[in-house]
Design an enzyme around this catalytic site. Structure first.
Site, PDB file in Angstrom:
ATOM      1  N   LYS A 157       5.842  -0.028   7.223  1.00  0.00           N
ATOM      2  CA  LYS A 157       4.848  -0.845   6.527  1.00  0.00           C
ATOM      3  C   LYS A 157       3.844   0.049   5.806  1.00  0.00           C
ATOM      4  CE  LYS A 157       3.591  -0.863  11.250  1.00  0.00           C
ATOM      5  NZ  LYS A 157       4.630  -0.584  11.813  1.00  0.00           N
ATOM      6  N   ASN A 214      10.484 -10.627   7.637  1.00  0.00           N
ATOM      7  CA  ASN A 214       9.088 -10.811   7.043  1.00  0.00           C
ATOM      8  C   ASN A 214       8.658 -12.460   7.409  1.00  0.00           C
ATOM      9  OD1 ASN A 214       8.824  -8.281   6.293  1.00  0.00           O
ATOM     10  ND2 ASN A 214       9.155  -8.526   4.275  1.00  0.00           N
ATOM     11  N   TYR A 257      -3.368 -12.124  15.613  1.00  0.00           N
ATOM     12  CA  TYR A 257      -4.733 -12.038  15.072  1.00  0.00           C
ATOM     13  C   TYR A 257      -4.932 -13.014  13.959  1.00  0.00           C
ATOM     14  CZ  TYR A 257      -4.700  -7.824  18.163  1.00  0.00           C
ATOM     15  OH  TYR A 257      -4.642  -7.052  19.090  1.00  0.00           O
ATOM     16  N   GLY A 263      -1.362 -11.189   2.772  1.00  0.00           N
ATOM     17  CA  GLY A 263      -1.215 -10.657   1.500  1.00  0.00           C
ATOM     18  C   GLY A 263      -0.362  -9.598   1.297  1.00  0.00           C
ATOM     19  N   CYS A 266       4.733  -7.849  -0.071  1.00  0.00           N
ATOM     20  CA  CYS A 266       5.837  -8.355   0.628  1.00  0.00           C
ATOM     21  C   CYS A 266       5.885  -9.814   1.166  1.00  0.00           C
ATOM     22  CB  CYS A 266       6.334  -7.535   1.835  1.00  0.00           C
ATOM     23  SG  CYS A 266       6.578  -5.644   1.138  1.00  0.00           S
ATOM     24  N   ARG A 334      -2.120  -5.882  -3.997  1.00  0.00           N
ATOM     25  CA  ARG A 334      -1.273  -7.046  -4.323  1.00  0.00           C
ATOM     26  C   ARG A 334      -1.507  -8.300  -3.431  1.00  0.00           C
ATOM     27  NH1 ARG A 334       4.256  -3.826  -5.658  1.00  0.00           N
ATOM     28  NH2 ARG A 334       3.336  -2.584  -3.912  1.00  0.00           N
TER      29      ARG A 334
HETATM   30  N1  NAD Z   1       5.888  -2.044  -0.261  1.00  0.00           N
HETATM   31  C1  NAD Z   1       6.459  -2.242   0.989  1.00  0.00           C
HETATM   32  O1  NAD Z   1       5.549  -1.876   1.997  1.00  0.00           O
HETATM   33  C2  NAD Z   1       7.879  -2.531   1.101  1.00  0.00           C
HETATM   34  C3  NAD Z   1       8.477  -2.530   2.292  1.00  0.00           C
HETATM   35  C4  NAD Z   1       9.665  -2.781   2.553  1.00  0.00           C
HETATM   36  C5  NAD Z   1      10.484  -3.302   1.575  1.00  0.00           C
HETATM   37  N2  NAD Z   1       9.946  -3.300   0.364  1.00  0.00           N
HETATM   38  C6  NAD Z   1      10.899  -3.691  -0.861  1.00  0.00           C
HETATM   39  O2  NAD Z   1      11.266  -2.683  -1.551  1.00  0.00           O
HETATM   40  C7  NAD Z   1      11.328  -2.760  -2.923  1.00  0.00           C
HETATM   41  C8  NAD Z   1      10.503  -1.940  -3.711  1.00  0.00           C
HETATM   42  O3  NAD Z   1       9.066  -2.129  -3.347  1.00  0.00           O
HETATM   43  P1  NAD Z   1       7.809  -1.217  -3.854  1.00  0.00           P
HETATM   44  O4  NAD Z   1       6.619  -1.753  -3.093  1.00  0.00           O
HETATM   45  O5  NAD Z   1       8.341   0.410  -3.499  1.00  0.00           O
HETATM   46  O6  NAD Z   1       7.849  -1.366  -5.387  1.00  0.00           O
HETATM   47  P2  NAD Z   1       6.919  -0.810  -6.370  1.00  0.00           P
HETATM   48  O7  NAD Z   1       6.476  -1.718  -7.342  1.00  0.00           O
HETATM   49  O8  NAD Z   1       5.701   0.088  -5.719  1.00  0.00           O
HETATM   50  O9  NAD Z   1       8.033   0.433  -7.089  1.00  0.00           O
HETATM   51  C9  NAD Z   1       8.860  -0.076  -7.844  1.00  0.00           C
HETATM   52  C10 NAD Z   1       9.193   1.039  -8.706  1.00  0.00           C
HETATM   53  O10 NAD Z   1      10.682   0.872  -9.450  1.00  0.00           O
HETATM   54  C11 NAD Z   1      10.491   1.321 -10.803  1.00  0.00           C
HETATM   55  N3  NAD Z   1      11.435   0.999 -11.412  1.00  0.00           N
HETATM   56  C12 NAD Z   1      12.058  -0.420 -11.849  1.00  0.00           C
HETATM   57  N4  NAD Z   1      13.136  -0.464 -12.626  1.00  0.00           N
HETATM   58  C13 NAD Z   1      13.760   0.803 -12.642  1.00  0.00           C
HETATM   59  C14 NAD Z   1      14.864   1.479 -12.880  1.00  0.00           C
HETATM   60  N5  NAD Z   1      15.686   0.571 -13.683  1.00  0.00           N
HETATM   61  N6  NAD Z   1      15.016   2.738 -12.751  1.00  0.00           N
HETATM   62  C15 NAD Z   1      14.099   3.398 -12.102  1.00  0.00           C
HETATM   63  N7  NAD Z   1      12.997   2.860 -11.753  1.00  0.00           N
HETATM   64  C16 NAD Z   1      12.772   1.876 -11.830  1.00  0.00           C
HETATM   65  C17 NAD Z   1       9.215   0.936 -11.120  1.00  0.00           C
HETATM   66  O11 NAD Z   1       8.624   1.631 -12.253  1.00  0.00           O
HETATM   67  C18 NAD Z   1       8.327   1.204  -9.880  1.00  0.00           C
HETATM   68  O12 NAD Z   1       7.755   2.546  -9.961  1.00  0.00           O
HETATM   69  C19 NAD Z   1      10.716  -4.431  -3.099  1.00  0.00           C
HETATM   70  O13 NAD Z   1      12.114  -5.125  -3.081  1.00  0.00           O
HETATM   71  C20 NAD Z   1       9.990  -4.871  -2.007  1.00  0.00           C
HETATM   72  O14 NAD Z   1       9.996  -5.690  -1.332  1.00  0.00           O
HETATM   73  C21 NAD Z   1       8.798  -2.893   0.015  1.00  0.00           C
END
Ligand code: NAD
Length: 443
Positions: A157, A214, A257, A263, A266, A334
């Site tokens: 999270k 989720n 809650y 938002g 995810c 986001r």
């Molecule tokens: N943010 C969260 O809390 C969270 C939690 C669990 C799962 N996720 C999942 O994890 C994944 C990543 O989420 P995030 O929030 O870290 O995304 P993010 O947008 O913060 O980061 C993704 C990164 O990947 C890079 N990228 C894209 N294509 C690339 C490539 N070919 N080679 C190297 N780098 C590349 C982008 O430039 C970016 O910096 C998503 O599928 C999301 O749903 C996110």
């Protein structure tokens, strides 16, 4: 172990820092040159409690490095974790372009037997597709190599990411390869020492588990928001109802809650993506569609409350907003409900004075610059300064610092003693007894 992380965002950076902390050698790769340059200069692109310290310490001792070259990083590694974004497509489907492009690059540079781990949230069937893409690239190079694709969805999270990664509720490994399973059990063993938290399953089951988790959490939020709406109409207090249902251990207190809508990066996209998966499978996802519909309504509720009190035109009215990020502990804006609210207020003629302890930089990117230059929208560094001359305070993110504010300061600064509480942080009886008009969600 030598690990390469592909994608250095919230998930990639936290994963990289935590694996490095356990003694592994980690290279985090990203296509965003500015991000990697900044990380190499010690500038951390996101706010996440404890992350900066972890990165600096592990970078200093050489266990954590950052690069834009996947090819170079792959030379020393045989575990590749994909953590690139899977944003929403216009039709609600997950956009898989970044995943497929990462898979292609892996196939173009693979030199030894390796394990490819998908940490991104991806639809059922993605591991098969990644396997096909890598095999095609190897065939183009006329190279024969064994490789194993695993689904290992991430459950951290934002705001608690380090803690969640270090002490996970569970680690899900979806694979049919013993080679990959043995390697990943070893990689995750430092995080599962206290008791076994590993759950192994098929690849597709692991892929769906993340979406189902989720969707369940979003469902709980939309459910209580709907109950809150009913409470509004019946003029009863949802807080008593929340406590009354939470006491049932089958229901529990967490994630019930009421608020101004969910938002973040995810829930919104993941619920839409599982709806898309369901429809493709010929299932009419009645519950999931209602979860989204309720959330869309919920994001307009605060504005409706305000209009009910102030009328439909807000010309000449000033609103202070406390909290902008989609939840506390992060600067992630986001799909934050504060964006919808601020836009509606300004479009109805109001002036907005906004404060957030962390997210102001990110928040500014969501509004036209002319709103700031024309004095319609201002950002403050102090939450009380944002109250000066305000006709009402609207609380949108439950940062701890807002929990017990100085009522005397508020009375001194505000033009009108009026609170709209989008996260039900305050006791209505106490606020009303102190002379405030108070409206919470369902209270
Ligand atoms: N943010 C969260 O809390 C969270 C939690 C669990 C799962 N996720 C999942 O994890 C994944 C990543 O989420 P995030 O929030 O870290 O995304 P993010 O947008 O913060 O980061 C993704 C990164 O990947 C890079 N990228 C894209 N294509 C690339 C490539 N070919 N080679 C190297 N780098 C590349 C982008 O430039 C970016 O910096 C998503 O599928 C999301 O749903 C996110």
């Amino acid at each position: 172990m030598n690990i390469t992380i592909i994608g250095t965002g919230y998930v990639g950076l936290v994963t990289g820092a935590c694996f490095a902390e356990m003694g592994n050698t980690v290279t985090c790769v990203d296509i965003d040159h500015e991000k990697i340059d900044n990380l190499n200069r010690g500038i951390i692109p996101i706010y996440e409690p404890g992350l900066e310290k972890l990165i600096q310490e592990n970078k200093k001792v050489g266990r954590l490095s950052f690069s834009t070259s996947l090819k170079d990083a792959m030379k020393n590694s045989n575990i590749f974790l994909i953590a690139v974004g899977t944003p929403e497509s216009p039709n609600g489907e997950a956009n898989m372009d970044y995943i497929y492009s990462a898979a292609r690059e892996i196939g173009q540079n693979l030199e030894k037997e390796s394990v490819i781990v998908n940490k991104s949230t991806v639809p059922v069937g993605t591991a098969d597709k990644v396997r096909t893409i890598i095999a095609e690239e190897l065939a183009k190079r006329k190279v024969e190599l064994k490789f194993h694709v695993v689904s290992n969805p991430e459950f951290l999270k934002e705001g608690d990411a380090i803690q969640d990664f270090m002490r996970p509720d569970r680690v899900i490994l979806g694979t049919d390869s013993k080679y990959a399973l043995d390697m990943l059990k070893q990689l995750y063993s430092p995080f599962t020492m206290n008791h076994d938290r590993l759950i192994t399953m098929g690849v597709k089951e692991a892929e769906l588990t993340k979406y189902a988790a989720n969707a369940m959490l979003a469902t709980k939020i939309s459910f209580i928001n709907e109950i809150a709406h009913i409470c509004d109409e019946l003029e009863i207090d949802v807080e008593s109802v929340r406590q009354g249902i939470g006491a049932d251990s089958r229901i529990g207190y967490s994630f019930i809650y009421p608020g101004a809508g969910y938002g973040g990066s995810c829930f919104p996209k993941d619920v839409k993506a599982i709806i898309h998966t369901a429809k493709k499978a010929g299932v009419n996802p009645l519950v999931l569609q209602s979860v989204v519909a309720r959330n869309d309504v919920q994001k307009t509720r605060m504005f409706e409350y305000i209009q009910k009190k102030f009328g439909s035109t807000l010309e000449g009215d000033t609103f202070a907003i406390w909290g902008l990020s989609f939840k506390p502990g992060t600067d992630d804006m986001r799909e934050a409900p504060s964006i919808n609210l601020i836009k509606s207020l300004i479009e109805a003629g109001a002036v907005v004075q906004a404060f957030d302890p962390i997210a102001v930089g990110e928040a500014k990117k969501n509004f036209p610059e002319k709103w700031v230059s024309k004095g319609k929208l201002a950002f403050y560094e102090d939450n009380y300064e944002a109250l000066e001359g305000a006709d009402a305070l609207v609380l949108m993110t439950e940062w701890k610092m807002f929990r017990n504010p100085s009522l005397s300061k508020m009375k001194e600064l505000m033009k009108n003693l009026c609170i709209f509480d989008g996260r039900n942080q305050y006791d209505p009886y106490y606020m009303r007894a102190n002379g405030f008009y108070y409206k919470g969600i369902g209270r």
